[in-house]
Design an enzyme around this catalytic site. Sequence first.
Site, PDB file in Angstrom:
ATOM      1  N   ASP A 148       0.810  -1.220   0.000  1.00  0.00           N
ATOM      2  CA  ASP A 148       0.000   0.000   0.000  1.00  0.00           C
ATOM      3  C   ASP A 148       0.845   1.272   0.000  1.00  0.00           C
ATOM      4  OD1 ASP A 148      -2.642   1.343   0.237  1.00  0.00           O
ATOM      5  OD2 ASP A 148      -1.587   2.208   1.934  1.00  0.00           O
ATOM      6  N   ASN A 275      -4.282   9.592  -2.042  1.00  0.00           N
ATOM      7  CA  ASN A 275      -4.250   8.535  -3.060  1.00  0.00           C
ATOM      8  C   ASN A 275      -5.055   7.335  -2.601  1.00  0.00           C
ATOM      9  OD1 ASN A 275      -2.750   9.468  -5.256  1.00  0.00           O
ATOM     10  ND2 ASN A 275      -0.821   9.080  -4.215  1.00  0.00           N
ATOM     11  N   ASP A 302      -7.742   4.163   5.991  1.00  0.00           N
ATOM     12  CA  ASP A 302      -6.550   4.726   5.336  1.00  0.00           C
ATOM     13  C   ASP A 302      -6.042   5.939   6.112  1.00  0.00           C
ATOM     14  OD1 ASP A 302      -4.417   4.966   3.645  1.00  0.00           O
ATOM     15  OD2 ASP A 302      -5.569   5.667   1.923  1.00  0.00           O
TER      16      ASP A 302
HETATM   17  O1  DOR Z   1      -2.897   8.975   0.366  1.00  0.00           O
HETATM   18  C1  DOR Z   1      -2.283   7.984   0.717  1.00  0.00           C
HETATM   19  N1  DOR Z   1      -1.401   8.044   1.717  1.00  0.00           N
HETATM   20  N2  DOR Z   1      -2.503   6.840   0.104  1.00  0.00           N
HETATM   21  C2  DOR Z   1      -1.764   5.748   0.352  1.00  0.00           C
HETATM   22  O2  DOR Z   1      -2.017   4.720  -0.201  1.00  0.00           O
HETATM   23  C3  DOR Z   1      -0.609   5.819   1.267  1.00  0.00           C
HETATM   24  C4  DOR Z   1      -0.838   6.847   2.262  1.00  0.00           C
HETATM   25  C5  DOR Z   1       0.376   7.173   3.061  1.00  0.00           C
HETATM   26  O3  DOR Z   1       1.121   6.270   3.464  1.00  0.00           O
HETATM   27  O4  DOR Z   1       0.580   8.347   3.355  1.00  0.00           O
HETATM   28 ZN    ZN Z   2      -3.276   2.908  -0.326  1.00  0.00          ZN
END
Ligand code: DOR
Ligand code: ZN
EC number: 3.5.2.3
Length: 424
Positions: A148, A275, A302
Site C-alpha cells: 500500500d 491517493n 486509510d
Molecule cells: O494517500 C495515501 N497516503 N494513500 C496511500 O495509499 C498511502 C498513504 C500514506 O502512506 O501516506
Molecule cells: Zn493505499
Amino acid sequence: MPDVLVTGADLLGAGRADLLLRDGRFADPATAGPDAERVDADGLVALPGLVDLHTHLREPGREDAETVATGTDAAARGGFTAVLAMANTNPVTDTAEAAEHVAALGRREGHAQVVPVGAISKGLAGAELAELGLMARSAAGVRVFSDDGHCVTDARLMRRALEYVRAFDGVIAQHAQDPRLAGPDACCHEGELSGRLGLPGWPAVAESTVVARDVQLAQLTRSRLHVCHVSTAETVDVLRWAKARGVDVTAEVAPHHLLLTTDELAGYDPTYKVNPPLRPDEHVVALRDALADGTVDVVATDHAPHARHDKEHAFADAAPGMLGLETALAVVLETMVLPGRLGWAEVAARMSTVPARIARLSGQGRPLALGEPANLTLVDPAARAVVDGAASASLSRNNPWHGRDLPDPVVATFWAGRATYRRT
Ligand code: DOR
Ligand code: ZN
C-alpha cells in the site's frame, strides 16, 4: 482489572440488555458483584470493537508524524479495538523480524491490537517478492500483505504473490492505482476540474483496470484478493462482475471517499490530497450504493498522518493522505446510517466482523456473547459536534474534517475488557 457492568445497551436486534466485562471477556451480568463499575448505556448502541484494515502508524521511522501509541490512541477514540498497520514504514515491514517488531511495539504501547501487514515486495519496490512465508509463520502470524502506497503493477509478481499466500490462507491487498496511466506529477482526479485547476490528474481507469486484471488473477490462482480504498464507479462495476463469478475478492472504501468530492480541491488545500484521489459526485454515489448492497464489504480508514513539513506545500508537492481513525464511524453514520442506507447490524459487519474475518483475527469482530473477548464500542447515535482537529490524539494535523459538523458517536471503547477510551 475491576468488573464493568454496562447496563441497558441496545444489542443490535437482541433488544436492550446488560453486559458484564470480566477478566477480558463477557460474563453473565447476573453474577456482577457490588464492586463492579457501572456504565449507564441507556440510549446507546453496543457494537463489537471496530477493526480497521488500513492504518498507517508511521512507527518505525516517522515517529514525528505518528507512533504506535498515538495512532492507537486515535483508534480507541474512534471506537477501534484493532488496527492493521500498513507496511510502508521505515524500515518497510518486509521481513519476519520487522513484523515481529511492529507486533511487539503494539503489545507494549498499543491502545488497540496492532496487527502488522507485510509488504508484498521487498522494500515496496515492486520487483521481488518479500519473505511472505516467513512473515506468515513468524510469531506475528501475518495474513494480510500489501505494498500500500504503491501499486503492484507487475502482473507476474501479482500472480506469484496470490499463488504464494494460498499456503497459509493469506490475502493480497492491492493499492490499485496504475502509475503508467498518469504522469509523474499526478495529484488529483483527472477530469474537468483538474483541467481548470491546472493540476495533472489520475484517470479513474488507472484504478479499475488494475482491479480487472487482479480479480482475474485471483480467479486463476484460486486465491484471496482484497482491494484497498475503492474510489471509482468503474471499480464497483468490476467488483460486481467478479463477485457474480465467485471470485474470492473483498473490497474496502475509505470514509473520505464516501463524503468528500473534487469540490474540496478548489482552494488548493493539500489536506485534501490523497491517493487514490477524491472523485466527482457520481463516484461517491456509486460507492455508497456498493457499500449498502455489500459489493464493497468493509469501511477502512486509510488513516495517513503526515507531519506539517511534508503536508504544507503547494498541492502538487504535498504528501498524499489524511487522518481518519477518530472520525470514521461519524462519517459512516452521516453518509449511510442517518440516510437509512445501513442499519447498525450492518455497520457492525462492515466495520468489525468482516474486516476481522478478512484479516483472520480470531479474537476480534466476535459477537457480544458470553465467553467472547470483551471488545466493545458504545455509540450514541444522536450526538453531534464540530470536529476540532487540534483535539486529535494523532501527532499529525492533516485532518480533512476539521471545522465540520458531524455525528459524534463514540462514547466508550473497551479492548479485552479494559476501557481504552471514555468520553468525559
Ligand atoms: O494517500 C495515501 N497516503 N494513500 C496511500 O495509499 C498511502 C498513504 C500514506 O502512506 O501516506
Ligand atoms: Zn493505499
